[in-house]
Design a protein around this motif. Structure first.
Motif, PDB file in Angstrom:
ATOM      1  N   TYR A   7      41.041  49.345  48.860  1.00 50.75           N
ATOM      2  CA  TYR A   7      40.659  48.147  48.122  1.00 50.75           C
ATOM      3  C   TYR A   7      41.820  47.170  48.061  1.00 50.75           C
ATOM      4  N   LEU A   8      41.499  45.883  48.168  1.00 49.29           N
ATOM      5  CA  LEU A   8      42.471  44.841  47.888  1.00 49.29           C
ATOM      6  C   LEU A   8      42.448  44.611  46.388  1.00 49.29           C
ATOM      7  N   VAL A   9      43.612  44.674  45.764  1.00 47.89           N
ATOM      8  CA  VAL A   9      43.722  44.459  44.321  1.00 47.89           C
ATOM      9  C   VAL A   9      44.248  43.045  44.091  1.00 47.89           C
ATOM     10  N   PHE A  10      43.610  42.332  43.157  1.00 45.81           N
ATOM     11  CA  PHE A  10      44.007  40.965  42.835  1.00 45.81           C
ATOM     12  C   PHE A  10      43.833  40.717  41.356  1.00 45.81           C
ATOM     13  N   LYS A  11      44.453  39.638  40.886  1.00 45.66           N
ATOM     14  CA  LYS A  11      44.385  39.298  39.466  1.00 45.66           C
ATOM     15  C   LYS A  11      43.504  38.076  39.231  1.00 45.66           C
ATOM     16  N   VAL A  12      42.754  38.157  38.150  1.00 46.60           N
ATOM     17  CA  VAL A  12      42.016  37.027  37.601  1.00 46.60           C
ATOM     18  C   VAL A  12      42.276  37.100  36.106  1.00 46.60           C
ATOM     19  N   GLY A  13      42.845  36.046  35.555  1.00 46.70           N
ATOM     20  CA  GLY A  13      43.278  36.123  34.163  1.00 46.70           C
ATOM     21  C   GLY A  13      44.380  37.163  34.085  1.00 46.70           C
ATOM     22  N   GLU A  14      44.313  38.034  33.106  1.00 43.18           N
ATOM     23  CA  GLU A  14      45.313  39.100  32.959  1.00 43.18           C
ATOM     24  C   GLU A  14      44.838  40.424  33.543  1.00 43.18           C
ATOM     25  N   GLU A  15      43.648  40.444  34.103  1.00 42.41           N
ATOM     26  CA  GLU A  15      43.037  41.696  34.559  1.00 42.41           C
ATOM     27  C   GLU A  15      43.144  41.878  36.069  1.00 42.41           C
ATOM     28  N   VAL A  90      41.893  33.327  43.696  1.00 48.69           N
ATOM     29  CA  VAL A  90      42.393  34.289  42.713  1.00 48.69           C
ATOM     30  C   VAL A  90      43.850  33.989  42.396  1.00 48.69           C
ATOM     31  N   GLU A  91      44.300  34.465  41.233  1.00 48.42           N
ATOM     32  CA  GLU A  91      45.677  34.211  40.787  1.00 48.42           C
ATOM     33  C   GLU A  91      46.708  34.747  41.762  1.00 48.42           C
TER      34      GLU A  91
END
Length: 163
Positions: A7-15, A90-91
């Motif tokens: 999986y590619l992990v990314f941030k949106v907000g603090e999550e 995404v962030e």
């Protein structure tokens, strides 16, 4: 340990969120986004990636009802879905990880209409990662039918120009 997939992990907000790498075409830095009038607020416009026009979707706007502030950390995750190719703003896109099958937990919020695209939560030692199904995400968006029609029209026009 039984590996389910990467999986590619990314941030949106603090999550932290994850999407299977099988759906991912590329991860891009943000270039110029061409704004398109009359589209839903979560659609920032379109970009050209590898000679294909891609609608840019602001995931923070969808999830948290506040637009993402674009800076040097922001990335565009280009995905292939059954309906169309899209770019998720995404962030930051941090890493690709393997998640063992036993770490994947089903969540009760899947039944909630507005979060049905959350397919599971990866319960890892020091982090929780919400897994997103990109096909369900795209199909759950208000106005997606019109966006698909617009993108098909843009593609036809660009093909007729090059002929």
């Amino acid at each position: 340990m039984n590996i389910l997939e990467k999986y590619l992990v990314f941030k949106v907000g603090e999550e932290e969120y994850g999407i299977s790498i099988q759906s991912i075409i590329s991860i891009e830095k943000i270039d110029k986004i061409r704004r398109i009038p009359q589209l839903p607020n979560y659609v920032k416009g379109i970009v050209k990636v590898r000679d294909e026009l891609i609608p840019v979707i602001d995931l923070q706007s969808i999830m948290y009802q506040s637009p993402l502030q674009v800076d040097d950390q922001v990335r565009l995750i280009v995905l292939q879905t059954a309906a169309l190719s899209i770019g998720l703003l995404v962030e930051e896109a941090s890493d690709i990880i393997e998640i063992p099958e036993e770490a994947m937990k089903q969540i009760g919020l899947i039944a909630y209409q507005k979060t049905q695209y959350f397919s599971a939560i990866a319960n890892l030692e020091n982090r929780l990662i919400t897994i997103i199904d990109p096909d369900i995400l795209v199909n759950s968006l208000d106005g997606i039918k019109e966006i698909v029609e617009y993108m098909d029209q843009e593609k036809l026009e660009s093909e007729s120009i090059t002929l």
